[in-house]
Design a protein around this motif. Structure first.
Motif, mmCIF file in Angstrom:
data_model
loop_
_atom_site.group_PDB
_atom_site.id
_atom_site.type_symbol
_atom_site.label_atom_id
_atom_site.label_comp_id
_atom_site.label_asym_id
_atom_site.label_seq_id
_atom_site.Cartn_x
_atom_site.Cartn_y
_atom_site.Cartn_z
ATOM 1 N N GLY A 1 21.637 -23.803 28.855
ATOM 2 C CA GLY A 1 21.987 -22.704 27.961
ATOM 3 C C GLY A 1 22.915 -23.164 26.859
ATOM 4 O O GLY A 1 22.722 -22.831 25.684
ATOM 5 N N VAL A 2 23.911 -23.948 27.239
ATOM 6 C CA VAL A 2 24.877 -24.412 26.237
ATOM 7 C C VAL A 2 24.194 -25.319 25.221
ATOM 8 O O VAL A 2 24.388 -25.208 24.013
ATOM 9 C CB VAL A 2 26.047 -25.138 26.933
ATOM 10 N N LYS A 3 23.338 -26.196 25.712
ATOM 11 C CA LYS A 3 22.608 -27.099 24.816
ATOM 12 C C LYS A 3 21.796 -26.293 23.819
ATOM 13 O O LYS A 3 21.782 -26.560 22.621
ATOM 14 C CB LYS A 3 21.678 -27.971 25.651
ATOM 15 N N TYR A 4 21.126 -25.317 24.367
ATOM 16 C CA TYR A 4 20.272 -24.512 23.503
ATOM 17 C C TYR A 4 21.114 -23.746 22.488
ATOM 18 O O TYR A 4 20.759 -23.671 21.311
ATOM 19 C CB TYR A 4 19.448 -23.546 24.359
ATOM 20 N N LEU A 5 22.226 -23.215 22.956
ATOM 21 C CA LEU A 5 23.108 -22.455 22.071
ATOM 22 C C LEU A 5 23.566 -23.312 20.901
ATOM 23 O O LEU A 5 23.426 -22.936 19.739
ATOM 24 C CB LEU A 5 24.311 -21.948 22.868
ATOM 25 N N VAL A 6 24.074 -24.491 21.212
ATOM 26 C CA VAL A 6 24.634 -25.331 20.153
ATOM 27 C C VAL A 6 23.546 -25.721 19.164
ATOM 28 O O VAL A 6 23.686 -25.542 17.938
ATOM 29 C CB VAL A 6 25.291 -26.586 20.765
ATOM 30 N N LEU A 7 22.441 -26.202 19.684
ATOM 31 C CA LEU A 7 21.411 -26.707 18.769
ATOM 32 C C LEU A 7 20.769 -25.577 17.971
ATOM 33 O O LEU A 7 20.516 -25.717 16.777
ATOM 34 C CB LEU A 7 20.361 -27.487 19.543
ATOM 35 N N ALA A 8 20.525 -24.444 18.625
ATOM 36 C CA ALA A 8 19.892 -23.351 17.901
ATOM 37 C C ALA A 8 20.821 -22.811 16.840
ATOM 38 O O ALA A 8 20.400 -22.468 15.729
ATOM 39 C CB ALA A 8 19.489 -22.253 18.872
ATOM 40 N N SER B 1 16.850 -15.678 19.342
ATOM 41 C CA SER B 1 17.632 -16.815 19.840
ATOM 42 C C SER B 1 18.774 -16.347 20.720
ATOM 43 O O SER B 1 19.014 -16.908 21.789
ATOM 44 C CB SER B 1 18.193 -17.620 18.668
ATOM 45 N N VAL B 2 19.486 -15.321 20.273
ATOM 46 C CA VAL B 2 20.661 -14.891 21.027
ATOM 47 C C VAL B 2 20.251 -14.418 22.419
ATOM 48 O O VAL B 2 20.908 -14.713 23.414
ATOM 49 C CB VAL B 2 21.418 -13.791 20.252
ATOM 50 N N SER B 3 19.110 -13.693 22.482
ATOM 51 C CA SER B 3 18.657 -13.283 23.814
ATOM 52 C C SER B 3 18.308 -14.503 24.652
ATOM 53 O O SER B 3 18.562 -14.524 25.859
ATOM 54 C CB SER B 3 17.427 -12.393 23.729
ATOM 55 N N LEU B 4 17.758 -15.499 24.000
ATOM 56 C CA LEU B 4 17.349 -16.674 24.766
ATOM 57 C C LEU B 4 18.537 -17.459 25.315
ATOM 58 O O LEU B 4 18.451 -18.017 26.400
ATOM 59 C CB LEU B 4 16.478 -17.586 23.908
ATOM 60 N N TYR B 5 19.660 -17.489 24.554
ATOM 61 C CA TYR B 5 20.830 -18.207 25.085
ATOM 62 C C TYR B 5 21.154 -17.687 26.476
ATOM 63 O O TYR B 5 21.399 -18.425 27.414
ATOM 64 C CB TYR B 5 22.081 -17.999 24.214
ATOM 65 N N ALA B 6 21.162 -16.351 26.562
ATOM 66 C CA ALA B 6 21.535 -15.745 27.844
ATOM 67 C C ALA B 6 20.429 -15.929 28.877
ATOM 68 O O ALA B 6 20.697 -16.188 30.045
ATOM 69 C CB ALA B 6 21.832 -14.270 27.648
ATOM 70 N N LEU B 7 19.180 -15.814 28.421
ATOM 71 C CA LEU B 7 18.083 -15.929 29.383
ATOM 72 C C LEU B 7 18.031 -17.320 29.998
ATOM 73 O O LEU B 7 17.797 -17.473 31.197
ATOM 74 C CB LEU B 7 16.758 -15.631 28.685
ATOM 75 N N LEU C 1 17.198 -8.418 28.171
ATOM 76 C CA LEU C 1 17.203 -9.589 27.282
ATOM 77 C C LEU C 1 15.782 -9.996 26.914
ATOM 78 O O LEU C 1 15.481 -10.341 25.764
ATOM 79 C CB LEU C 1 17.909 -10.757 27.981
ATOM 80 N N LEU C 2 14.911 -9.913 27.900
ATOM 81 C CA LEU C 2 13.519 -10.304 27.653
ATOM 82 C C LEU C 2 12.894 -9.397 26.595
ATOM 83 O O LEU C 2 12.236 -9.858 25.655
ATOM 84 C CB LEU C 2 12.742 -10.203 28.968
ATOM 85 N N LEU C 3 13.136 -8.101 26.743
ATOM 86 C CA LEU C 3 12.560 -7.166 25.774
ATOM 87 C C LEU C 3 13.167 -7.376 24.389
ATOM 88 O O LEU C 3 12.472 -7.290 23.368
ATOM 89 C CB LEU C 3 12.807 -5.734 26.238
ATOM 90 N N LEU C 4 14.456 -7.680 24.361
ATOM 91 C CA LEU C 4 15.111 -7.943 23.074
ATOM 92 C C LEU C 4 14.462 -9.151 22.403
ATOM 93 O O LEU C 4 14.183 -9.150 21.196
ATOM 94 C CB LEU C 4 16.584 -8.218 23.292
ATOM 95 N N ALA C 5 14.249 -10.173 23.195
ATOM 96 C CA ALA C 5 13.636 -11.378 22.637
ATOM 97 C C ALA C 5 12.244 -11.057 22.100
ATOM 98 O O ALA C 5 11.858 -11.529 21.020
ATOM 99 C CB ALA C 5 13.542 -12.460 23.706
ATOM 100 N N ALA C 6 11.500 -10.232 22.837
ATOM 101 C CA ALA C 6 10.168 -9.868 22.370
ATOM 102 C C ALA C 6 10.258 -9.081 21.066
ATOM 103 O O ALA C 6 9.473 -9.293 20.132
ATOM 104 C CB ALA C 6 9.444 -9.051 23.432
ATOM 105 N N PHE D 1 8.543 -18.529 28.452
ATOM 106 C CA PHE D 1 8.775 -17.718 27.265
ATOM 107 C C PHE D 1 9.143 -18.594 26.077
ATOM 108 O O PHE D 1 8.630 -18.425 24.964
ATOM 109 C CB PHE D 1 9.884 -16.702 27.556
ATOM 110 N N VAL D 2 10.037 -19.553 26.310
ATOM 111 C CA VAL D 2 10.453 -20.436 25.208
ATOM 112 C C VAL D 2 9.249 -21.218 24.696
ATOM 113 O O VAL D 2 9.047 -21.373 23.490
ATOM 114 C CB VAL D 2 11.559 -21.401 25.683
ATOM 115 N N ALA D 3 8.423 -21.690 25.644
ATOM 116 C CA ALA D 3 7.293 -22.531 25.230
ATOM 117 C C ALA D 3 6.262 -21.729 24.466
ATOM 118 O O ALA D 3 5.606 -22.250 23.573
ATOM 119 C CB ALA D 3 6.649 -23.163 26.465
ATOM 120 N N THR D 4 6.089 -20.480 24.813
ATOM 121 C CA THR D 4 5.012 -19.717 24.181
ATOM 122 C C THR D 4 5.539 -18.787 23.094
ATOM 123 O O THR D 4 5.390 -19.074 21.905
ATOM 124 C CB THR D 4 4.247 -18.912 25.238
#
Lengths: 573, 499
Positions: free
Chosen positions: B163-170, B143-149, B115-120, B250-253
């Motif tokens: 995760g759910v919060k992030y999923l909905v808002l993103a 974003s999708v990788s981040l939901y899971a991460l 997931l990390l590599l996908l996000a990158a 990761f999210v912050a940077t």
């Protein structure tokens, strides 16, 4: 490169001290600090010895200059230079640094390495401020010395150390950022006009700008220096920081950090924005006078000894503000003297307060009283510095405040008169200290030991200095004179036409002439020789008066000193 | 597509191949759960680091062929490659941190790296995109990788919630973004950034039309959510708090940095001040973010939340530079992003290094007396916080200097004044954390426990990778703070492609 080593030596010394302490050798850490500062001291002595002081470099009074690239994309370079003013201040820094290390010898027992690391890095930052002639570099050092000082207060301070440290940090940081805005404004105005992107002091001097822009930029610089000095509306960090800091921290704060503000006013405010600064002068002087009186009033109300001394600092710094904004040779010489003598007198008072606290574990004067009988040496030393603080003739502060008042009288008689009230109120609070701590009723049965040999050594050095400054200020003034002359020249070359009356007497060699005139006036008006021979210090009264040397620059006795300055007017020019 | 196109795409292809390789390796080598999770996890981590390293090394080769449009979708220029390098390096750091962090979790850890590599990979596409399609593709991959991460430690309720919060808002913000893109396409008939800029300049009168303004507003909202600037910041503290510390880093940077880099590229072509309404909106957003972030951070007792609010404020600072004009603005943004990356990675790195299986070391009180227990970690954390506060000798100082320089150079006095005021406010909570670390531990029962108590939660040894990383980050932080000119030269090289 010599100048860079002045900064690098304490830097490396600090790191080494930390490492040594981690290895479990606190004593070695202390000695390394002394060694680093001794290196600096010997470099400085070497500079004086080599006689460079007399020779002038390409830029006015600067006799040593170093330049190296740093961030070429922004026009930032490592530009260090030394003139008489910076030489004096670096001397002061190194001297007080040594004093601080020595006074912390028994006071600091926790995390000794980290303490000395912070101490030396703070000193390195201060030296950097006094030497840098690139505005970016100046700002860099200006901000850099804050963090170590913050740690000094926050870790080794007294009861309310966290509050004091945070307050100190935020105040000075905010002031610094305002200055950064002003520096950048100046940078872009200069770039827009000439197409050259540079932070160099000499290039930025004389940048053409509208008077409104100059005023706002000047205000940005002033805000930062005023916070550091501190001037009255933004002084409230000072009593807290000084009170809560450990002794060495208080000494460095009072002796050096405040002086960086004064130095900034001298070096940057007038030369960069002469017109705006002249317009602002009445306000600046008024702030200074307000500081003198308000600081004294604050001091009256204190029962905490360190806080009282801190409040007197506000009062004394008011004189610096008055002197700078008078901006004539006399006042500026006075400011130079005030910087040095206040650093020594107040520094020593803080050392005594710290020594007392180490012994009786309180700073509250309500629990003191009648200590003279128990610690006569401490009492005697305190007496000398309390008298210095109230401006007794024969000690350094008198020369300083006298010259400032004299200079200010020419620029603005009303302000000068108001400022001289400071001398009266300072007598009250100064004697108050003596009365409450060393005389009066005995409120508690203390049996503190008197000053140790180490402390006596420090006290002796400080006493010698303050008396020397009071009796023979000429070497200091001579060292500073070329620098002050060139600062004035820079400022007046731009304002000559517009402000002829203000800078009339400060023309080419205004400093030299005005000082001689001042001495004449002084000896007539105050019958100076009599005052001087009636000094409380027996040592000076007994001192032989050798004949002046042939050059006339080095003068020994107090009486001959004043006379010679008067006679030798022509030679000095 | 020619051979040169492929060579220019090399970094993107490598970073896309890496997750596939890791996934396959996991499929082949993972045994049943009982056989221990050590081996496969270690292998996945090693492969991940290797993949990132190879991708990073391939950047200079691609640079030889830049600038180049590869299909209408992607543009490979120095700017894109610079940010890819930043993303790879940051992901490398996150992967190193995760290795130590995941060791404490009960979950399987291998998929984390995929997931990390996908996000990158998604972020890398984002910074190279020249078209709405590639932009959206990259964003969704990220974003999708981040939901899971974010919700990876599935046994923690907080992580699931985040995760759910992030999923909905993103997802909602993606919808806004899509709708805005559609409206732009409807107005201008193109989805390529360069074309959009040209046609918009050609049809200046139509810019004031409601449909176009609406499109801009929708896109701004979408970006606002991704960047977590006020008033779209609400999700940030919760997500940062709930997510595992390396993911928060990761999210912050990376996630924010990539979006901001694209944002800047998008608007580097147009002078934002020609679009008065947009400049006004950005000004308001900037001021609101600075104040919201810094003021709310004052109230927090949780280190991760403090960092979250701090990141909101930092995005506000970045918008100040974004609103400036001239070449200084790209330099300022890029330099600031680099310094912000280092400091945030370091700060969250400290949090994750101090964390244990029970939960993250996020309570401010847990940091009390850290300097005597762990002088190294406390020193690193102080350096990172000083950098975020913009104190000299750290990269943050030069970064803040550049931002203020950009602002003053464009005479944005209001914004610069707000920034200065906020720096002072921000200083308070940064040094509050530092002071906590350097103050003595409260003499409580836990101190009286003796050797057992000392060895309990925070006495575990810092993993070697983690401490090496922290040391490297600190070194980089100081290096950039003292000798910034190589990085500035590099950044200035990237500008040429943009203008």
């Amino acid at each position: 490169m010599t100048l860079a080593w002045l900064i690098i030596a304490p830097f490396l010394g600090g790191i080494l001290a930390w490492l040594l302490d981690r290895r479990g050798s606190a004593l070695a850490a202390r000695w390394v600090c002394l060694l680093a500062l001794a290196i600096d001291l010997s470099v400085l002595i070497g500079i004086v010895w080599s006689g460079r002081l007399a020779g002038a470099g390409p830029h006015g009074g600067f006799f040593l200059e170093t330049r190296a690239g740093w961030i070429p994309q922004l026009g930032v370079s490592i530009h260090l230079a030394m003139d008489g003013l910076s030489l004096l201040l670096v001397f002061l820094t190194v001297f007080l640094g040594i004093v601080s290390v020595v006074t912390s010898w028994t006071e600091i027992t926790r995390r000794v390495g980290f303490f000395h690391f912070n101490l030396l890095w703070c000193l390195a930052g201060v030296i950097g401020v006094f030497l840098s002639l690139d505005l970016f570099l100046f700002y860099f050092f200006w901000e850099m010395m804050l963090v170590p000082m913050y740690f000094l207060i926050a870790i080794w301070g007294h009861e309310r150390r966290t509050y004091a440290a945070v307050k100190f940090f935020i105040f000075t940081q905010l002031g610094g950022l305002l200055m950064l805005m002003a520096i950048l404004g100046l940078f872009f105005i200069h770039a827009a006009e000439t197409g050259v992107y540079t932070f160099d002091y000499f290039d930025l001097i004389g940048a053409k700008m509208s008077s409104a822009a100059a005023f706002w930029l000047m205000l940005g610089f002033f805000a930062s220096f005023a916070v550091k000095l501190p001037a009255v509306p933004v002084h409230s960090w000072l009593p807290d920081a000084h009170t809560e800091a450990p002794t060495a921290g208080s000494v460095i704060l009072a002796g050096l950090l405040l002086k960086t503000g004064a130095y900034g006013l001298l070096r940057f405010l007038f030369p960069l924005f002469p017109m705006a600064a002249h317009e602002f002068a009445p306000v600046g002087m008024a702030i200074g006078v307000a500081g003198i009186l308000y600081g004294a009033i604050l001091a009256f109300g204190q029962t905490d000894l360190k806080r009282l001394i801190a409040d007197t600092s506000i009062s004394h710094m008011g004189f610096i503000l008055v002197g700078v904004f008078a901006w004539n040779g006399l006042a500026l010489e006075g400011v130079t003297m005030q910087i040095i003598s206040h650093a020594i007198s107040t520094g020593m008072l803080f050392i005594l307060a710290g020594a007392l606290q180490e012994r009786i574990h309180t700073r509250d004067m309500q629990f003191m009283g009648r200590l003279w009988e128990k610690v006569p040496v401490m009492g005697g030393v305190a007496m000398v510095f309390v008298l210095a603080s109230l401006g007794l003739p024969g000690l350094g502060n008198f020369v300083a405040e006298f010259l400032i008042l004299l200079g200010a009288f020419r620029a603005n008689p009303g302000m000068s008169v108001a400022a001289s009230l400071g001398l009266i109120v300072s007598t009250i609070y100064a004697l108050w200290i003596m009365q409450r701590v060393f005389h009066g009723e005995e409120r508690k049965q203390w049996t503190p030991p008197d000053l140790s040999a180490r402390e006596r050594g420090v006290a002796a050095a400080m006493i010698v200095l303050i008396v020397w400054l009071g009796l023979f200020p000429q070497p200091v003034l001579n060292a500073a004179a070329p620098a002050i002359n060139s600062l004035q020249k820079i400022a007046s070359s731009q304002t000559e036409k517009a402000l002829a009356p203000v800078s009339a007497e400060g023309g080419g060699n205004g400093t030299a002439r005005s000082f001689s005139a001042a001495v004449l006036a002084a000896s007539e008006a105050f019958a100076c020789p009599d005052v001087l021979s009636g000094l409380p210090s027996k040592k000076s009264a007994r001192m032989p008066f050798p004949p002046p040397s042939a050059s006339g620059n080095v003068v020994f006795g107090p009486v001959s000193h004043w006379k010679l300055r008067a006679d030798n007017k022509a030679g000095y020019e | 597509m020619s051979g040169a196109d492929f060579l220019a795409l090399l970094p993107l292809m490598l970073i896309s191949a890496a997750p596939v390789a890791v996934m396959l390796a996991i499929a082949f080598f993972r045994g049943p759960r009982q056989r221990g999770v050590g081996g496969a996890g270690r292998m996945a981590a090693a492969l991940t680091l290797l993949g990132l390293l190879i991708s990073f090394v391939s950047l200079p080769f691609a640079a030889a062929y830049a600038p180049r449009h590869v299909t209408p979708l992607l543009i490979i220029d120095d700017y894109a490659l610079f940010y890819m390098g930043l993303i790879f390096a940051a992901t490398f750091a996150v992967a190193l941190l995760s290795y130590g962090y995941l060791g404490m979790l009960r979950e399987r850890r291998e998929e984390f790296y995929v997931l990390l590599l996908l996000a990158a990979a998604g972020s890398s596409v984002l910074v190279a995109s020249a078209h709405f399609a590639s932009f959206f593709l990259g964003l969704e991959t990220l974003s999708v990788s981040l939901y899971a991460l974010v919700s990876y430690p599935a046994s923690r309720a907080k992580a699931i919630e985040a995760g759910v919060k992030y999923l909905v808002l993103a997802a909602v913000s993606s919808a806004f973004l899509l709708f805005g893109m559609a409206l732009v396409y409807g107005q201008l008939g193109t989805m390529e950034f360069s074309e959009i800029a040209q046609r918009a300049a050609g049809a200046a009168g139509r810019l004031a039309e409601p449909a176009f303004l609406g499109a801009l507003a929708l896109i701004a909202v979408g970006f606002g959510f991704k960047l977590a600037v006020a008033p779209f910041h609400m999700w940030t503290p919760d997500v940062y708090e709930g997510a595992p510390a390396p993911v928060s880093a990761f999210v912050a940077t990376v996630s924010k940095g990539a979006v901001f880099a694209l944002f800047l590229r998008y608007f580097a072509l147009v002078d934002i001040h020609q679009m008065g309404s947009l400049a006004l909106v950005a000004t308001i957003i900037s001021i609101a973010s600075m104040f919201t972030g810094n003021l709310l951070a004052l109230l927090q007792e949780n280190v991760k939340r403090i960092l979250a609010y701090s990141s909101i404020a930092h995005l506000g600072y970045l918008v100040v530079a974004f609103l400036a004009s001239g070449p200084l603005r790209v330099t300022a943004v890029s330099y600031y992003l680099v310094s912000y990356f280092i400091a945030m990675l370091g700060a969250f790195g400290v949090v994750s290094v101090l964390s244990d299986g029970q939960g993250d070391a996020e309570d401010l009180e847990a940091y009390r007396g850290l300097s005597s227990r762990r002088p190294f970690i406390a020193g690193v954390f102080s350096a990172m916080l000083f950098s975020l506060a913009g104190i000299p000798l750290t990269a943050g100082f030069i970064g803040k200097f550049y931002i203020i320089a950009a602002g003053v150079g464009s005479a944005l006095w209001l914004l610069v004044a707000v920034l200065v005021a906020n720096s002072a406010i921000g200083l308070y909570y940064y040094i509050r954390v530092i002071i906590t670390m350097y103050s003595a531990e409260a003499a409580g029962p836990e101190r009286a426990e003796g050797p057992e108590g000392a060895a309990a939660p925070q006495g575990a040894a810092v993993p070697l990778g983690g401490s090496l990383l922290l040391a490297a980050l600190t070194l980089g932080l100081v290096w950039l703070g003292v000798y910034p000119s190589p990085l500035v030269s590099l950044i200035q090289k990237t500008i040429h492609g943009l203008m």
